[in-house]
Design a protein around this motif. Sequence first.
Motif, short mmCIF file in Angstrom:
data_model
loop_
_atom_site.label_atom_id
_atom_site.label_comp_id
_atom_site.label_asym_id
_atom_site.label_seq_id
_atom_site.Cartn_x
_atom_site.Cartn_y
_atom_site.Cartn_z
N VAL A 298 24.27 4.99 40.11
CA VAL A 298 25.66 5.10 40.51
C VAL A 298 25.84 5.30 42.01
O VAL A 298 26.54 4.91 42.82
CB VAL A 298 26.43 6.35 39.73
N ALA A 299 24.71 6.43 42.68
CA ALA A 299 24.70 6.69 44.03
C ALA A 299 24.42 5.65 44.88
O ALA A 299 24.98 5.30 46.06
CB ALA A 299 23.88 7.86 44.19
N HIS A 300 23.76 4.47 44.22
CA HIS A 300 23.44 3.31 45.19
C HIS A 300 23.95 1.98 44.52
O HIS A 300 23.75 0.92 44.95
CB HIS A 300 21.73 3.07 45.13
N ALA A 301 25.21 2.36 44.13
CA ALA A 301 26.15 1.16 43.57
C ALA A 301 25.36 -0.03 42.84
O ALA A 301 25.63 -1.05 43.20
CB ALA A 301 26.73 0.51 44.91
N HIS A 302 24.69 0.48 41.98
CA HIS A 302 23.98 -0.71 41.11
C HIS A 302 25.02 -1.43 40.31
O HIS A 302 25.96 -0.75 39.88
CB HIS A 302 22.94 -0.25 40.29
N PRO A 303 24.73 -2.52 39.50
CA PRO A 303 25.78 -3.10 38.71
C PRO A 303 26.22 -2.36 37.72
O PRO A 303 25.47 -1.62 36.98
CB PRO A 303 25.07 -4.53 38.06
N ALA B 130 33.32 1.91 29.05
CA ALA B 130 33.72 2.41 30.66
C ALA B 130 33.79 1.13 31.26
O ALA B 130 33.09 0.21 31.38
CB ALA B 130 32.61 3.36 31.00
N GLY B 131 34.82 1.34 32.35
CA GLY B 131 35.10 0.17 33.23
C GLY B 131 34.43 0.23 34.61
O GLY B 131 33.94 -0.32 35.28
N SER B 132 34.06 1.87 34.93
CA SER B 132 33.52 2.00 36.12
C SER B 132 32.86 3.55 36.00
O SER B 132 32.95 4.22 34.79
CB SER B 132 34.47 2.26 37.29
N PHE B 133 32.07 4.01 36.82
CA PHE B 133 31.25 5.11 36.65
C PHE B 133 31.52 6.19 38.29
O PHE B 133 31.63 5.41 39.28
CB PHE B 133 29.70 5.12 36.51
N VAL B 134 31.61 7.33 38.03
CA VAL B 134 31.79 8.30 39.17
C VAL B 134 30.66 9.28 38.91
O VAL B 134 30.10 9.76 37.76
CB VAL B 134 32.99 8.90 39.44
N MET B 135 30.52 10.39 39.99
CA MET B 135 29.61 11.36 39.77
C MET B 135 30.03 12.65 40.38
O MET B 135 31.07 12.78 40.94
CB MET B 135 28.12 11.06 40.68
N THR B 136 29.52 13.89 39.78
CA THR B 136 29.91 15.11 40.11
C THR B 136 28.71 15.79 41.15
O THR B 136 27.64 15.33 40.77
CB THR B 136 30.09 16.15 39.18
N ASP C 207 33.02 10.98 46.20
CA ASP C 207 33.69 9.83 46.52
C ASP C 207 33.00 8.67 46.67
O ASP C 207 32.71 7.91 47.39
CB ASP C 207 34.52 9.95 48.04
N ASN C 208 32.44 8.62 45.17
CA ASN C 208 31.60 7.37 44.82
C ASN C 208 31.92 6.82 43.65
O ASN C 208 31.64 7.41 42.42
CB ASN C 208 30.13 7.97 44.88
N GLN C 209 32.18 5.56 43.69
CA GLN C 209 32.58 4.83 42.14
C GLN C 209 32.01 3.50 42.24
O GLN C 209 31.86 2.72 43.25
CB GLN C 209 34.09 4.71 42.15
#
Length: 455
Positions: free
Chosen positions: A207-212, A230-236, A451-453
Motif C-alpha cells: 500500500v505504501a508503495h502503490a502496488h497494484p 475492496a476497491g481500494s486500500f488505505v493505511m493508518t 494520505d495514501n490510497q
Amino acid sequence: MTGNPAVNVQTFLNEHRFSRFQWLIFAMCFVIVLLDGFDTAAIGFIAPSLISEWNIGRSALAPVLSAALFGLAFGAIFAGPLSDRLGRRALLIASVVVFGVACFASAFSADLTQLTALRFITGLGLGAAMPNAVTIMSEFCPDRRRATVINLMFCGFPLGAAFGGFLAAWLIPNFGWRSVLLFGGTMPLLLVIVLLVALPESVRYRVAHAHPVEKIRATLSRIDRSAVDAGSFVMTEQGHVDSTKSDVAVVLSRRHIVGSIMLWLAYFMGLVIFYSSINWMPILLKEAGLSAQRATLVSAFFPLGGVGAVLCGVLMDRFNADRIVAVCYGLTAISVYLIGHAVDSIGLLILAVFAAGVLMNTAQSSMPALAAAFYPTRGRGTGVAWMLGIGRFGGIGGSFLVAELARRHFSFAGIFAVVAVAGVIACIALLVKQGFYPRRDVSQISGALRDNQVK
C-alpha cells in the motif's frame, strides 16, 4: 471495482481473527529467527575446540568471535533502507541464502583467517534477515497482538542459540566442531525453498508503495475472503507522516530522533550482556573448574531463558511497553551480577544462569516489538534494522570487553559485575524514551489515516 469500498489495511487486520495464513507467515519468520540464533551462537560453542585443534590462545579468538557481529551490524544497517525501497520479501530470502551458504562453507575453513572471513559473510546475511523477519511479521499483525506475536517469534533466537549449545555438546565429541557449522548452513538452504513458495510481500509495504490493488487484494483475501470486495486500500499510521521524507529521514527526524537513540542504546547494552555471556561463558566456566562438556551445557541455559518473552509481550500489549522492558533490563543487571558469585555450586550456577537468561533475553527479545511500533511504515524497515544493526556493535564490544577484562586478570565475579552495568544503562535508556514519548507504546500504533490510497 472503483465503486467498491476502500479498506483500511490495519483496521482489516484488527477486525479479523489471526488466520492460518498469518500463522504460516509467523512459522516461516520464526524458523528464520531460530536459525539466526543457532548460527550466531555456534561460534561460541565451538570456541574451546578451536583452541585445542589449532593450538591458539583465547585472545586470538576475539576476531573470529566478533567477525559475525561486524557482519550482523553492517548487514542490518544496509538492509533496512533496502527493504523499505525494494521490499521485505526479496531481501529476506536473499539474506537467508547468504548466511546459509556462508555458514556451510565455514565448516571447511583451514585456518582462523578463513573462518573469520566466512563468519563475517555469515553475519551479513544474518544481519539482513532478522530485521526483515521482524518487519514483515509486524506488518501482518493486529495492533492488540503485535507485541505478543513478535516476542513469540523472537523467542526463536534464544531457543536456536540454546538448541545449538545442546546439539554442539553432542555433535562435537562425536563428529567434530565442523559438523555444527554444516548443520547450521544446511537448514537455511532448505528453508529457502519454502520461502520462495509461500512467503508473501508485506501488504502495508504494498500500500505504501502503490502496488497494484489486485496484489494487495489477493494477499488480504487469504486472511479473510471479505477483502475481495475492496476497491481500494488505505493505511493508518502514528500521527502525521510526511510522505516526501525518505525512510532514513523519518528515523532521524525531530519526531523520532530521541526515541531512536534510546532504542539503539538499550539494544546495544543488551547485546553487550548477551554476547559477553554466550561467547565467553563456556570458556570462563571451564577455566573456573568445570569440564568442557559441563561448561557448554550450563552455558546453554542462558539463551534458553528467552521463552519468558512471550509473557512480556502480553504485558506490553496491555500496559506501558517501555516500562515493562526497562524493568526486565534492571532485573537483568542484578541476575548477571549474581552469576559471578554462584560458580562454587553447580545447582546455584545453573539457576543463576537460567534466571539471567530469562530476564535478559526477555528484555532483548522485546526490543524489536518496541521499534516496530515506534516507527511508521515508511521508515519501519530502516528503524528496526538500524536498532538491530547499531546494537550489534554492542555484541562486538561485549566480546572484546571480556577479552580485555581477562587480560587484566579480573576474577570470574569481577567480569560479570562489569557486564551487569550494561543492564542498568539499558534500563535508564528506555525510561528516558518513555519520558519523551509518554503516550507512544506498542498498543497505540494506530493513528490518523495516512494520505495514501491505492486504487
